[in-house]
Design a protein around this motif. Structure first.
Motif, mmCIF file in Angstrom:
data_model
loop_
_atom_site.group_PDB
_atom_site.id
_atom_site.type_symbol
_atom_site.label_atom_id
_atom_site.label_comp_id
_atom_site.label_asym_id
_atom_site.label_seq_id
_atom_site.Cartn_x
_atom_site.Cartn_y
_atom_site.Cartn_z
ATOM 1 N N THR A 124 1.897 5.351 -0.786
ATOM 2 C CA THR A 124 1.485 6.747 -0.931
ATOM 3 C C THR A 124 2.668 7.540 -1.461
ATOM 4 O OG1 THR A 124 -0.055 6.569 0.930
ATOM 5 C CG2 THR A 124 0.587 8.785 0.248
ATOM 6 N N ILE A 151 -2.494 7.701 -3.753
ATOM 7 C CA ILE A 151 -2.594 6.592 -2.808
ATOM 8 C C ILE A 151 -2.935 5.346 -3.612
ATOM 9 C CG2 ILE A 151 -3.799 5.676 -0.795
ATOM 10 C CD1 ILE A 151 -4.383 8.560 0.033
ATOM 11 N N ARG A 185 -0.444 14.054 -4.814
ATOM 12 C CA ARG A 185 -0.314 12.867 -3.967
ATOM 13 C C ARG A 185 -1.192 11.758 -4.533
ATOM 14 N NH1 ARG A 185 -1.361 14.184 1.926
ATOM 15 N NH2 ARG A 185 0.923 14.349 2.048
ATOM 16 N N LYS A 245 0.884 -1.171 0.000
ATOM 17 C CA LYS A 245 0.000 0.000 0.000
ATOM 18 C C LYS A 245 0.919 1.217 0.000
ATOM 19 C CE LYS A 245 -3.211 -2.728 2.759
ATOM 20 N NZ LYS A 245 -3.825 -2.939 4.093
#
Length: 614
Positions: free
Chosen positions: A112, A126, A124, A110
């Motif tokens: 970012t 994610i 940004r 996961k």
């Protein structure tokens, strides 16, 4: 018609396969992200991990950052800003270039990504398993931050092959140190949780080495600068007297990229080989050569390098190290001038040679031949008595005038034979200094013995003999077994050395889970040190990765001697000090501990007189 059995893999499977090739463990992810930060022109890189990198990896830099368009491409496979044609693969000036690193990490975590350029362009992203979950605006100074969480969350089998948290932290630290050494101009901050583990302040290479491997080692390193047949070798190496080097003190780089090479490792080993097994070199070598002479596009993780001419590289590295030794010898060796500086003794009969130190820039020692002596000369030059290894051992419990002197420097003379009328001699009075050193008088002055180093030498030779001849050392059974909890790494080590442990007097049995019970310990070991001794022994045995049986035996013997020897602060009785001295003088090498540290030193009567200005 039968349907085709061959089919095109999905992007998800392709990404996971690529991830397995490039990202083997958390340290692989850290390496790729740090290299990208360097290529982005960062002058400061911050790394923070949790649970050995399995739970969290954060790499933040102050590089040029990425704009929105680059951000939308950086996590896709085979996207890069560093290659524009196939020919660029063979003229590499950057660290990352395959375009697989970010995509491979994103596919199994996961992630970012937060980034911005100097003009504020950026954003940004994610991601989860390589797929975009959310896009956000991002307002911050220029640079990029990668936050990687739950690494291998969707490939759980790979998590089972990872080491313990301590083991993975160690591997990440190794990556950070190697990269920091390659780039001393960049500031590095590495944290495990909230604890700062390594801080590298921008400066010169020797300063960075002091931060990475210790100032005590770094200050004694010799500079290397050697070119032969188009191969340029620079860096630092330890002198031949270094005994504290370890495998993780060997650093090799190709144009500032950390690499592995059995060819170069062998060249280093062979160059140091004549100086004995006690020599443990520290080497930091940077290689450079024409592009067509090497290829780093061999391994997905870019660890290995292939040379067009391996024999040439072997010889050049070997010659570079030997050349450095020669320069150091010439810079620090005296030369003997036996001509112009000859002076006459008081009798005028015999000339006395004068010794002068060679200047640092001297290319080689200079030897000048003296003028022929007159035929009627009566006095002959005195021949210096040759140094004998036997002079290194003294029987401290015999008459000092008759005993041999422990010569810490070659050339110290022998004492005269005892006179028949000499009075009976008694053993010297021994006493402790700070419960750490043993002091006593001998014929030439004051001897000071390091009780831990001396006892380690004695126990090391005892352990070696025991392990080699199959006998067992005495042990004491405990009335109430001591319980000890071992880490996963310690349990693995224990399983491989349990047989040797029993021969050396330790009886440790599994009690349940991670708990073990100590049922017996070596006879001379205090009960209060039993648990600490087992931990220390297993920690010292962590270096038994070599499959060579003799190396394993030597490592275990050293570990046992360090664990069971008198420690600094142990108060000894007079008879214990006397026994220690007697046993030390009976060992094969009484002047050095198993780890190469001196066991004793002497302050001569002449030195004492000078101190008191007599």
């Amino acid at each position: 018609m039968k349907n085709a059995e061959i089919h095109v893999l999905t992007d998800e499977i392709i990404n996971k396969i690529a991830a397995g090739e490039v990202i083997e463990r958390p340290s692989s992810a850290v390496k790729e992200l740090i290299e990208n930060a360097i290529d982005a022109g960062a002058t400061r890189i911050q790394i923070q991990i949790e649970q050995g990198g399995k739970k969290k990896i954060l790499v933040s830099d102050n590089g040029k950052g990425m704009g929105k368009q680059d951000l939308d491409l950086c996590y896709l496979r085979h996207t890069t800003s560093k290659l524009h044609s196939a020919d660029d693969l063979f003229h590499l000036q950057t660290n990352g270039f395959r375009g697989e690193a970010v995509a491979s990490i994103a596919a199994i975590s996961k992630m970012t990504i937060s980034t911005a350029t100097e003009d504020g362009d950026g954003g940004r992203l994610i991601l989860k398993g390589g797929n975009v979950e959310e896009e956000q605006t991002y307002a911050a100074g220029h640079g990029t931050t990668f936050l990687v969480e739950d690494l291998f969350f969707n490939t759980p089998v790979r998590r089972t092959f990872l080491g313990s948290e301590t083991s993975e932290c160690t591997k990440i630290l190794d990556v950070v140190l190697k990269t920091a050494i390659a780039h001393p101009e960049i500031r590095f901050d590495y944290k495990v949780g909230e604890k700062a583990v390594f801080i590298g302040v921008p400066g010169e290479l020797r300063t960075r080495l002091a931060e990475a491997i210790g100032s005590g080692i770094a200050k004694n390193l010799l500079p290397v600068d050697y070119t032969e047949a188009g191969v340029h070798v620079t860096g630092y190496i330890s002198p031949t007297t270094e005994t504290n080097g370890k495998r993780h003190h060997q650093f090799l780089f190709m144009r500032k990229r950390p690499i592995e090479s059995k060819v170069i490792a062998k060249a280093v080993s062979q160059a140091y080989e004549p100086y004995g097994a006690q020599c443990k070199p520290v080497t930091v070598l940077f290689l450079d050569m024409p592009d067509q002479e090497f290829d780093v596009n061999v391994h997905p993780a870019k660890r290995e390098v292939r040379f067009a001419n391996q024999n040439l590289v072997f010889l050049v590295v070997n010659h570079a190290i030997r050349d450095t030794f020669q320069k150091d010898l010439e810079a620090n060796s005296p030369f003997i001038d036996l001509s112009a500086s000859m002076v006459q003794a008081d009798t005028g009969d015999a000339p006395v040679p004068q010794y002068q130190a060679a200047p640092a820039h001297s290319a080689a020692p200079i030897y000048k031949t003296p003028e022929p002596r007159r035929n009627n000369e009566v006095n002959e030059w005195k021949k210096a008595k040759s140094y004998s290894v036997a002079d290194d051992v003294q029987d401290l419990f015999s008459q000092p005038e008759a005993g041999k002197i422990i010569s810490l420097e070659p050339g110290q003379g022998n004492v005269p034979e005892p006179k028949p009328e000499s009075a009976p001699w008694t053993p010297p009075t021994l006493f402790q200094i700070a419960n750490t050193y043993i002091a006593g008088e001998d014929a030439e002055g004051l001897l000071i013995i390091d009780q831990h180093a001396a006892h380690s030498r004695i126990l090391y030779e005892q352990a070696l003999a025991t392990l080699k001849n199959g006998s067992d050392l005495d042990s004491q059974e405990l009335l109430f077994p001591e319980l000890i909890e071992l880490s996963k790494l310690e349990k693995q080590i224990f399983a491989s050395v349990d047989g040797q442990l029993r021969k050396l007097g330790f009886f440790v049995e599994h009690f349940g889970g991670d708990t073990f019970q100590i049922r017996a310990i070596p006879s001379a070991l205090p009960l209060s040190r039993a648990i600490k001794a087992v931990h220390q022994f297993l920690d010292s045995c962590a270096d038994t990765g070599d499959s060579d049986p003799s190396h394993i035996t030597d490592t275990i013997a050293k570990a046992w001697s360090r664990t069971n020897a008198y420690q600094a602060g142990d108060k000894l009785k007079p008879e214990e000090m006397a026994q220690l001295m007697g046993q030390l003088m009976s060992t094969e090498d009484p002047l050095k501990s198993p780890y190469g540290a001196p066991t004793l030193m002497r302050i001569t009567l002449d030195e004492l007189a000078k101190k008191f200005k007599h």
